[in-house]
Design an enzyme around this catalytic site. Sequence first.
Site, PDB file in Angstrom:
ATOM      1  N   GLU A  73      -8.695   6.303   5.056  1.00  0.00           N
ATOM      2  CA  GLU A  73      -7.678   5.483   5.697  1.00  0.00           C
ATOM      3  C   GLU A  73      -8.086   5.280   7.145  1.00  0.00           C
ATOM      4  O   GLU A  73      -8.513   6.224   7.822  1.00  0.00           O
ATOM      5  CB  GLU A  73      -6.312   6.169   5.624  1.00  0.00           C
ATOM      6  CG  GLU A  73      -5.824   6.335   4.203  1.00  0.00           C
ATOM      7  CD  GLU A  73      -4.376   6.816   4.115  1.00  0.00           C
ATOM      8  OE1 GLU A  73      -3.677   6.829   5.149  1.00  0.00           O
ATOM      9  OE2 GLU A  73      -3.953   7.164   3.009  1.00  0.00           O
ATOM     10  N   CYS A  91      -8.899   3.415  14.711  1.00  0.00           N
ATOM     11  CA  CYS A  91      -8.788   4.856  14.515  1.00  0.00           C
ATOM     12  C   CYS A  91      -9.563   5.203  13.246  1.00  0.00           C
ATOM     13  O   CYS A  91      -9.211   4.770  12.144  1.00  0.00           O
ATOM     14  CB  CYS A  91      -7.303   5.202  14.383  1.00  0.00           C
ATOM     15  SG  CYS A  91      -6.994   6.939  14.212  1.00  0.00           S
ATOM     16  N   CYS A  98      -8.222  17.131   5.214  1.00  0.00           N
ATOM     17  CA  CYS A  98      -8.546  17.974   6.371  1.00  0.00           C
ATOM     18  C   CYS A  98      -8.214  19.423   6.033  1.00  0.00           C
ATOM     19  O   CYS A  98      -7.231  19.699   5.344  1.00  0.00           O
ATOM     20  CB  CYS A  98      -7.725  17.532   7.589  1.00  0.00           C
ATOM     21  SG  CYS A  98      -8.115  18.487   9.072  1.00  0.00           S
ATOM     22  N   CYS A 102      -2.607  21.789  10.080  1.00  0.00           N
ATOM     23  CA  CYS A 102      -1.542  21.639  11.089  1.00  0.00           C
ATOM     24  C   CYS A 102      -0.218  21.332  10.375  1.00  0.00           C
ATOM     25  O   CYS A 102      -0.172  20.444   9.506  1.00  0.00           O
ATOM     26  CB  CYS A 102      -1.885  20.531  12.079  1.00  0.00           C
ATOM     27  SG  CYS A 102      -3.465  20.812  12.905  1.00  0.00           S
ATOM     28  N   CYS A 105       1.380  17.684  10.076  1.00  0.00           N
ATOM     29  CA  CYS A 105       0.480  16.581   9.732  1.00  0.00           C
ATOM     30  C   CYS A 105       0.422  16.317   8.227  1.00  0.00           C
ATOM     31  O   CYS A 105       0.223  17.242   7.432  1.00  0.00           O
ATOM     32  CB  CYS A 105      -0.915  16.922  10.264  1.00  0.00           C
ATOM     33  SG  CYS A 105      -2.177  15.743   9.766  1.00  0.00           S
ATOM     34  N   GLY A 145      -8.909  13.965   9.141  1.00  0.00           N
ATOM     35  CA  GLY A 145      -9.984  14.941   9.334  1.00  0.00           C
ATOM     36  C   GLY A 145     -10.134  15.423  10.762  1.00  0.00           C
ATOM     37  O   GLY A 145      -9.584  14.844  11.699  1.00  0.00           O
ATOM     38  N   GLU A 146     -10.867  16.515  10.895  1.00  0.00           N
ATOM     39  CA  GLU A 146     -11.182  17.103  12.198  1.00  0.00           C
ATOM     40  C   GLU A 146     -12.647  16.749  12.502  1.00  0.00           C
ATOM     41  O   GLU A 146     -13.572  17.273  11.859  1.00  0.00           O
ATOM     42  CB  GLU A 146     -10.976  18.622  12.125  1.00  0.00           C
ATOM     43  CG  GLU A 146     -11.641  19.425  13.219  1.00  0.00           C
ATOM     44  CD  GLU A 146     -11.242  18.998  14.630  1.00  0.00           C
ATOM     45  OE1 GLU A 146     -10.064  18.772  14.878  1.00  0.00           O
ATOM     46  OE2 GLU A 146     -12.155  18.892  15.473  1.00  0.00           O
ATOM     47  N   SER A 177     -11.278  13.109  19.135  1.00  0.00           N
ATOM     48  CA  SER A 177     -10.121  13.987  19.288  1.00  0.00           C
ATOM     49  C   SER A 177     -10.306  15.222  18.422  1.00  0.00           C
ATOM     50  O   SER A 177     -10.668  15.127  17.258  1.00  0.00           O
ATOM     51  CB  SER A 177      -8.868  13.234  18.831  1.00  0.00           C
ATOM     52  OG  SER A 177      -7.774  14.105  18.778  1.00  0.00           O
ATOM     53  N   SER A 205      -5.992  18.033  20.997  1.00  0.00           N
ATOM     54  CA  SER A 205      -4.642  18.082  20.479  1.00  0.00           C
ATOM     55  C   SER A 205      -4.069  19.463  20.791  1.00  0.00           C
ATOM     56  O   SER A 205      -4.370  20.425  20.096  1.00  0.00           O
ATOM     57  CB  SER A 205      -4.768  17.898  18.961  1.00  0.00           C
ATOM     58  OG  SER A 205      -3.807  17.085  18.464  1.00  0.00           O
ATOM     59  N   ASN A 207      -0.489  20.222  21.782  1.00  0.00           N
ATOM     60  CA  ASN A 207       0.778  20.224  21.025  1.00  0.00           C
ATOM     61  C   ASN A 207       1.703  21.414  21.259  1.00  0.00           C
ATOM     62  O   ASN A 207       2.681  21.581  20.515  1.00  0.00           O
ATOM     63  CB  ASN A 207       0.514  20.136  19.507  1.00  0.00           C
ATOM     64  CG  ASN A 207      -0.320  18.940  19.156  1.00  0.00           C
ATOM     65  OD1 ASN A 207      -0.215  17.912  19.813  1.00  0.00           O
ATOM     66  ND2 ASN A 207      -1.152  19.056  18.150  1.00  0.00           N
ATOM     67  N   ASN A 281       5.829  11.836  14.399  1.00  0.00           N
ATOM     68  CA  ASN A 281       6.025  10.893  13.294  1.00  0.00           C
ATOM     69  C   ASN A 281       6.220  11.724  12.028  1.00  0.00           C
ATOM     70  O   ASN A 281       5.271  12.353  11.560  1.00  0.00           O
ATOM     71  CB  ASN A 281       4.789  10.002  13.132  1.00  0.00           C
ATOM     72  CG  ASN A 281       4.562   9.148  14.361  1.00  0.00           C
ATOM     73  OD1 ASN A 281       5.435   8.400  14.768  1.00  0.00           O
ATOM     74  ND2 ASN A 281       3.400   9.287  14.979  1.00  0.00           N
ATOM     75  N   CYS A 324       0.185   8.399  13.993  1.00  0.00           N
ATOM     76  CA  CYS A 324      -0.516   9.669  14.157  1.00  0.00           C
ATOM     77  C   CYS A 324       0.080  10.740  13.260  1.00  0.00           C
ATOM     78  O   CYS A 324       1.283  10.923  13.231  1.00  0.00           O
ATOM     79  CB  CYS A 324      -0.381  10.153  15.598  1.00  0.00           C
ATOM     80  SG  CYS A 324      -1.513   9.334  16.654  1.00  0.00           S
TER      81      CYS A 324
END
Length: 330
Positions: A73, A91, A98, A102, A105, A145-146, A177, A205, A207, A281, A324
């Site tokens: 995606e 993006c 991933c 988190c 997410c 993904g990271e 990121s 990130s 957070n 989100n 996000c």
Amino acid sequence: MANPEQLLGSTLAEWIARPGAGSRPNEASLYRQFHRHGSHPDVPVDGRQITTVQLEGETRKFLLQHTDGVQTESVIMPIEGRSGRIRHTLCLSSQVGCAMGCTFCQTATMGRVRQLTTSEIVAQWHWAKHSLNADITNIVFMGMGEPMDNLDAVLAAIEILVDHNAAAIPASRVGVSTVGHAVGIRRFTRFMQQDGMHQLRLAVSVNAQNEETRQSLMPIARAVPLSALLQAMQGWIDAGGQPILIEYVLIPGVNDTPTAAAELATWLGKLPCRINVIPYNPKVDSPWPAPEECQVSQFIQAVAATGLSVNRRRTTGRTVMAACGQLGTT
Ligand code: SF4
């Protein structure tokens, strides 16, 4: 006739191994044409791999199907610059799913399905530009993904994305990121020190305002405490890196108080950075709601009062789960 995936897979992989698009003039010219114009004598780029395009206003999320059937995606977001000019940020995903887990997410719920190859990463740009006709000016590795967990492929993709003969995106408009992968940050720092890469951007990130909250949101925090993360970020700055973008997903009742803003500022100290507040989100079946506008403004004001530079990420794509933290739902 070769199909696009073969070209992106085998031929690109071959070119990647020979920066400068090879030594034969005809090969260099084909390489340029393929990237710039989407043309190749044997390979029409017709978007057969794009299975879905979802829209929210000008934001487009698209799914790209790869040879083994997995899908990535990617999101094209219009962003208005200071001059008022609309730029399009792409993006990119670096993995399918991933492994980082988190808790806020959606992608995390998939687990890591597999790594993407360099060509599969570049393919997302290629299809956005040549099949969706998007004028991409900026690239961020903030999709599924990271990126630091697949750094070999990501760094090779960046070499193509900034190559004047390929995507020709200025390095200053390419950002990676990370969830706070200290080893990856150090390696990315060495990569940034190479010729032509000094302007690359790093986003982290964070957070959370403290260790405890960060550990409750992000499993990596147990392996990489805030002190180690800060050290890695300082290493980026000391090596000449640009100020770091600190991403802060604002979750009601978790990390959104004025005290949290003050704690964040204390922890960051004098690190050259800018805070990017991202209103949460909600993922599917989220335990938390999205924050109210007044909660977002109050937190931003509290951060600004500490002297930190802060801005708010415009919420876009939420209704098509393209915002996000929402990728991996279709
Ligand atoms: S926020 Fe990023 S690193 Fe964390 S689970 Fe989601 S995709 Fe992975």
